[in-house]
Design an enzyme around this catalytic site. Structure first.
Site, PDB file in Angstrom:
ATOM      1  N   HIS A 167       0.832  -1.200   0.000  1.00  0.00           N
ATOM      2  CA  HIS A 167       0.000   0.000   0.000  1.00  0.00           C
ATOM      3  C   HIS A 167       0.872   1.258   0.000  1.00  0.00           C
ATOM      4  O   HIS A 167       1.998   1.245   0.514  1.00  0.00           O
ATOM      5  CB  HIS A 167      -0.888   0.035   1.253  1.00  0.00           C
ATOM      6  CG  HIS A 167      -2.066  -0.884   1.211  1.00  0.00           C
ATOM      7  ND1 HIS A 167      -2.377  -1.732   2.252  1.00  0.00           N
ATOM      8  CD2 HIS A 167      -3.020  -1.082   0.271  1.00  0.00           C
ATOM      9  CE1 HIS A 167      -3.476  -2.407   1.952  1.00  0.00           C
ATOM     10  NE2 HIS A 167      -3.881  -2.036   0.758  1.00  0.00           N
ATOM     11  N   CYS A 254      -3.184   0.410   9.398  1.00  0.00           N
ATOM     12  CA  CYS A 254      -4.157  -0.604   8.951  1.00  0.00           C
ATOM     13  C   CYS A 254      -5.145  -0.977  10.048  1.00  0.00           C
ATOM     14  O   CYS A 254      -6.259  -1.408   9.765  1.00  0.00           O
ATOM     15  CB  CYS A 254      -3.454  -1.885   8.529  1.00  0.00           C
ATOM     16  SG  CYS A 254      -1.986  -1.661   7.557  1.00  0.00           S
TER      17      CYS A 254
HETATM   18  N1  GLY Z   1      -2.678  -8.832   4.818  1.00  0.00           N
HETATM   19  C1  GLY Z   1      -3.181  -7.560   4.522  1.00  0.00           C
HETATM   20  C2  GLY Z   1      -3.474  -7.395   3.091  1.00  0.00           C
HETATM   21  O1  GLY Z   1      -2.803  -7.981   2.276  1.00  0.00           O
HETATM   22  O2  GLY Z   1      -4.390  -6.709   2.740  1.00  0.00           O
END
Ligand code: GLY
Length: 263
Positions: A167, A254
């Site tokens: 991300h 997250c």
């Molecule tokens: N494990 C978090 C993701 O890949 O979205």
């Protein structure tokens, strides 16, 4: 009031037993649930220590990655938006958030597709929304988010997540209204023109995903040189264990949605 890091509320979701099936780019070990739960409790305690209310949702076994709740929605002062996660196993997570966000936002919008977008690719600053296209977020997803947020008065800057990085926010965090913690590999793209930048210490790039939450910078434990860099810059640093989330490419941002209700 600094709307980009002053919050009255956060929402978290407990890690599930199924977390062992969570997505990961590279297998560096099976996450240990008890340790994950302990780190998660520490994280929530840190959020609460700032005076915020934390809404703690139960684990959802059907969605192994759902404790990484940030990817399912975006909360802004003007409204909340259900995302459209680009990972097929995570697509259903956005709908789970509707019942929790509806009472907290007078403006609840939704990304309907065909594009995809995950919250981990979105960095909201005091003046704009930066979105990194990635394997999970495509230009159509960015365009749909822009169509929702521009009428709310936000400017969207589309940038690129580095290749092989999950991300955009894997590599950056907002520290204050004008300052971003970023890896050099991300900063090299020029995506933060106009901001002051702080870099993690060499070899500690994995701590670039932190959060500014009220008076705290909550960062993963185990990165002492960067913690000192941030303390020297005047930030109130609060490390939290992240070893198990890191096995699933997860970090500090997250694990929560951070907002102030606009009802
Ligand atoms: N494990 C978090 C993701 O890949 O979205």
């Amino acid at each position: 009031m600094t709307k980009s890091f002053s919050f009255t509320h956060a929402i978290t979701r407990k890690p599930s037993v199924s977390i062992i099936d969570g997505l990961r780019a590279v297998d560096i070990g099976i996450p240990d649930l008890a340790t994950f739960q302990s780190h998660h409790a520490d994280y929530i305690a840190a959020l609460k220590s700032t005076g915020a209310t934390v809404i703690e949702l139960d684990a959802d076994e059907a969605f192994p990655d759902s404790c990484f709740i940030e990817d399912a929605a975006l909360c802004l002062p003007r409204g909340a938006i259900l995302m459209r996660p680009g990972a097929p196993s995570r697509l259903g997570e956005a709908a789970l958030m509707r019942e929790h966000l509806a009472p907290l936002s007078d403006n609840l919008a939704e990304i309907t597709g065909p594009g995809f977008i995950e919250g981990g690719d979105i960095l909201t600053t005091e003046t704009e929304i930066l979105i990194g296209t990635s394997a999970r977020t495509d230009p159509a997803g960015v365009a749909e988010l822009r169509s929702i947020t521009e009428p709310w008065g936000y400017t969207v800057r589309e940038v690129q997540t580095p290749p092989d990085v999950l991300h955009f926010k894997t590599d950056c965090s907002l520290l204050d209204a004008t300052t971003i913690l970023t890896t050099k590999r991300l900063a090299r793209s020029g995506c933060f023109d106009g901001y002051d930048l702080i870099y993690p210490a060499d070899g500690e790039e994995a701590c670039a995903n932190a959060i500014r939450f009220n008076d705290l910078v909550i960062m993963p434990d185990g990165f002492p040189k960067t913690a000192q860099i941030l303390r020297d810059a005047g930030y109130n640093v609060h490390p939290v264990g992240n070893s198990e989330a890191a096995k699933l490419d997860g970090g500090m941002s997250c694990l929560s949605l951070r907002f102030s209700p606009n009802t």
